[in-house]
Write an enzyme that holds these catalytic residues in place. Structure first.
Site, mmCIF file in Angstrom:
data_model
loop_
_atom_site.group_PDB
_atom_site.id
_atom_site.type_symbol
_atom_site.label_atom_id
_atom_site.label_comp_id
_atom_site.label_asym_id
_atom_site.label_seq_id
_atom_site.Cartn_x
_atom_site.Cartn_y
_atom_site.Cartn_z
ATOM 1 N N VAL A 69 0.844 -1.187 0.000
ATOM 2 C CA VAL A 69 0.000 0.000 0.000
ATOM 3 C C VAL A 69 0.880 1.238 0.000
ATOM 4 O O VAL A 69 1.768 1.376 0.842
ATOM 5 C CB VAL A 69 -0.929 0.014 1.236
ATOM 6 C CG1 VAL A 69 -1.796 1.277 1.228
ATOM 7 C CG2 VAL A 69 -1.806 -1.240 1.263
ATOM 8 N N PHE A 70 0.671 2.136 -0.970
ATOM 9 C CA PHE A 70 1.413 3.391 -1.063
ATOM 10 C C PHE A 70 0.510 4.541 -0.642
ATOM 11 O O PHE A 70 -0.667 4.567 -0.997
ATOM 12 C CB PHE A 70 1.919 3.616 -2.492
ATOM 13 C CG PHE A 70 2.944 2.608 -2.937
ATOM 14 C CD1 PHE A 70 4.289 2.819 -2.697
ATOM 15 C CD2 PHE A 70 2.553 1.443 -3.584
ATOM 16 C CE1 PHE A 70 5.238 1.890 -3.098
ATOM 17 C CE2 PHE A 70 3.486 0.508 -3.984
ATOM 18 C CZ PHE A 70 4.840 0.740 -3.739
ATOM 19 N N ASP A 71 1.071 5.497 0.090
ATOM 20 C CA ASP A 71 0.250 6.581 0.624
ATOM 21 C C ASP A 71 0.017 7.689 -0.381
ATOM 22 O O ASP A 71 -0.837 8.538 -0.178
ATOM 23 C CB ASP A 71 0.883 7.147 1.903
ATOM 24 C CG ASP A 71 2.264 7.734 1.636
ATOM 25 O OD1 ASP A 71 2.833 7.408 0.592
ATOM 26 O OD2 ASP A 71 2.751 8.521 2.467
ATOM 27 N N LYS A 72 0.754 7.715 -1.476
ATOM 28 C CA LYS A 72 0.551 8.775 -2.469
ATOM 29 C C LYS A 72 1.078 8.297 -3.812
ATOM 30 O O LYS A 72 2.021 7.510 -3.887
ATOM 31 C CB LYS A 72 1.260 10.063 -2.046
ATOM 32 C CG LYS A 72 2.735 9.902 -1.689
ATOM 33 C CD LYS A 72 3.281 11.187 -1.121
ATOM 34 C CE LYS A 72 4.731 11.063 -0.704
ATOM 35 N NZ LYS A 72 4.945 10.078 0.355
ATOM 36 N N THR A 104 4.915 8.456 -5.064
ATOM 37 C CA THR A 104 5.918 7.455 -4.705
ATOM 38 C C THR A 104 6.214 6.526 -5.875
ATOM 39 O O THR A 104 7.296 5.950 -5.963
ATOM 40 C CB THR A 104 5.420 6.635 -3.495
ATOM 41 O OG1 THR A 104 5.058 7.524 -2.450
ATOM 42 C CG2 THR A 104 6.497 5.694 -2.990
#
Length: 364
Positions: free
Chosen positions: A320-323, A326
Site C-alpha cells: 500500500v502506497f500513501d501517495k 511514490t
C-alpha cells in the site's frame, strides 16, 4: 532519484579477477589435462603422480585456508566438503578426479569473488554519488577541496544541479532540493535561510551556501551507506537454515559413501558418493543471493536494513502506497528549448546559465 544498473562488460569483469587466482586455475587445469593424457597413454605412475601432486599443492593452498577457517568455526562449507572428496580421490590414486575437483573449487572461488564484488559495487556507487570536489569558503576565499577534507563548520557552496555533500543549514540563498534519496519524497522541497538540508540531496533551482553540521559517515547519507553495508554482512534466517541443510547433506553423503563401501568394496564408487557432498554449495549461494539482492535494490534507491527484512518480502502479497508520487521517478527533464523569434536558442541558454551561476559575496 534512481540510479540504473549498467551491466559490466567482459573486459571490466576480466580486470576484476585476481591474477594469482587465474594463474593458479590455469596451472592446475593444464596439469589435469596432462595427467589425463598420461593415464590414456598408460604412462607409469611415477610420471602422473608427481605432476598431480604439484597441481594439488598449488591448487589446494587457498582451499586449505578456507577449510581451516570452516573447521575453526565448526561449520560445513563447500570447500570442506570438496576437500574431503579430493583427498579421498588422491588417496586411492585417482589423480585426474582430484585435479578436476580442485579446478571446480578454484573456478567457484573466482565466480564467488566476482559475485561479491558486484554486490558490493552498490556501496561504492552510493558513495560516488556525492561530489568528489566541493566548493568551500575559507579565509574569505572560495576553494575547491575533496569531500573527505570537509569539516564541521565549513561553509559549502552548492550550485544549481549540484549534489549536497553534507548535512547542514542554509546560510544564504533560496532553492528547491530533491531529497528523494533520503526521505523518499519525490517532489522538491523549498529551502531558504535557516532550512535544514541533507547529504545526498540534489540542489535544483538556486545557488545556496550551507554551514556543515555533519560530514562523512556522520551525515544522513553516510549512515544510509553504513546501514546497507551492515545489511550485506547480516545473516538472514534462511541463510542459517541453508547452513544446517548443507551440513546434513554432507553428513548424509558421507554416511552413504560408507554404506556404499561396505556393500560394494569399490573405492571409486565410494568416492563418487562423497563428491555428491559438493552440492552443499547451497550454503555458499545463499549469502551471495542476499548480497546481490541488497546491492541491486540499493542501486534502485531502496534501502534494506538486513537480510531478515529481505526474506520477509517473499511473504508480502499487497503493498500500500500513501501517495501516487511514490510510484514515479520525479525526474523532470528538458526536452526542447523554444526561443522567441529573433532570439538564438544557444544564446538564450547561455543567458539562463549565466543568471543561475553563483556570484559569491562577502556577506558570509
Amino acid at each position: 532519484m534512481v540510479t540504473e544498473y549498467q551491466p559490466r562488460s567482459a573486459g571490466e569483469l576480466w580486470q576484476r579477477i585476481d591474477r594469482e587466482d587465474l594463474v593458479r586455475l590455469g596451472v592446475v587445469g593444464g596439469l589435469a589435462v596432462v595427467v589425463l593424457v598420461a593415464s590414456w597413454l598408460q604412462a607409469p605412475w611415477w610420471i602422473s603422480a608427481p605432476l598431480a601432486a604439484v597441481g594439488l599443492v598449488i591448487g589446494c593452498w587457498p582451499i586449505v585456508v578456507e577449510v581451516w577457517a570452516a573447521l575453526r568455526a565448526r561449520r560445513m562449507s563447500m570447500e570442506l566438503s570438496m576437500f574431503i572428496a579430493l583427498v579421498a580421490a588422491a588417496a586411492i590414486g585417482e589423480w585426474v578426479t582430484a585435479l578436476v575437483i580442485t579446478v571446480f573449487v578454484l573456478a567457484a572461488e573466482i565466480l564467488e569473488d566476482l559475485s561479491m564484488d558486484r554486490g558490493r559495487d552498490a556501496l561504492g556507487e552510493l558513495m560516488n554519488f556525492l561530489p568528489d570536489s566541493v566548493q568551500v569558503r575559507r579565509d574569505g576565499q572560495l576553494r575547491s577541496v575533496h569531500r573527505d577534507e570537509l569539516a564541521v563548520g565549513d561553509v559549502v557552496m552548492v550550485l544549481p544541479g549540484g549534489r549536497i555533500p553534507v548535512d547542514g543549514v542554509v546560510l544564504e540563498g533560496n532553492s528547491s532540493v530533491d531529497e528523494s534519496r533520503i526521505t523518499g519524497e519525490p517532489l522538491p522541497v523549498d529551502v531558504s535561510q535557516g532550512s535544514q538540508v541533507y547529504a545526498g540531496s540534489i540542489n535544483h533551482s538556486g545557488a545556496v551556501a550551507l554551514r556543515a553540521e555533519r560530514v562523512g559517515a556522520e551525515s544522513s547519507y553516510g549512515q544510509i551507506v553504513a546501514a546497507i553495508s551492515a545489511a550485506q554482512n547480516s545473516q538472514a534466517p534462511i541463510q542459517r537454515l541453508a547452513d544446517r541443510l548443507a551440513g546434513w547433506l554432507v553428513y548424509l553423503a558421507l554416511g552413504g559413501a560408507a554404506l556404499t563401501y561396505l556393500i560394494t568394496r569399490d573405492l571409486t564408487a565410494t568416492i563418487s558418493v562423497i563428491i555428491v557432498a559438493g552440492a552443499c554449495g547451497v550454503a555458499a549461494g545463499t549469502p551471495l543471493a542476499l548480497l546481490g539482492a541488497i546491492g541491486q535494490t540499493a542501486r534502485a534507491g531502496t534501502f534494506i536494513k538486513d537480510g531478515s527484512h529481505l526474506e520477509e518480502l517473499s511473504a508480502v502479497r499487497v503493498v500500500v502506497f500513501d501517495k501516487t508520487g511514490t510510484l514515479t521517478r520525479g525526474e523532470p527533464a528538458v526536452t526542447a528549448v523554444t526561443a522567441s523569434e529573433g532570439v538564438d536558442g544557444d544564446h538564450l541558454l547561455a543567458a539562463v546559465a549565466s543568471a543561475e551561476s553563483y556570484r559569491p559575496t562577502n556577506a558570509i
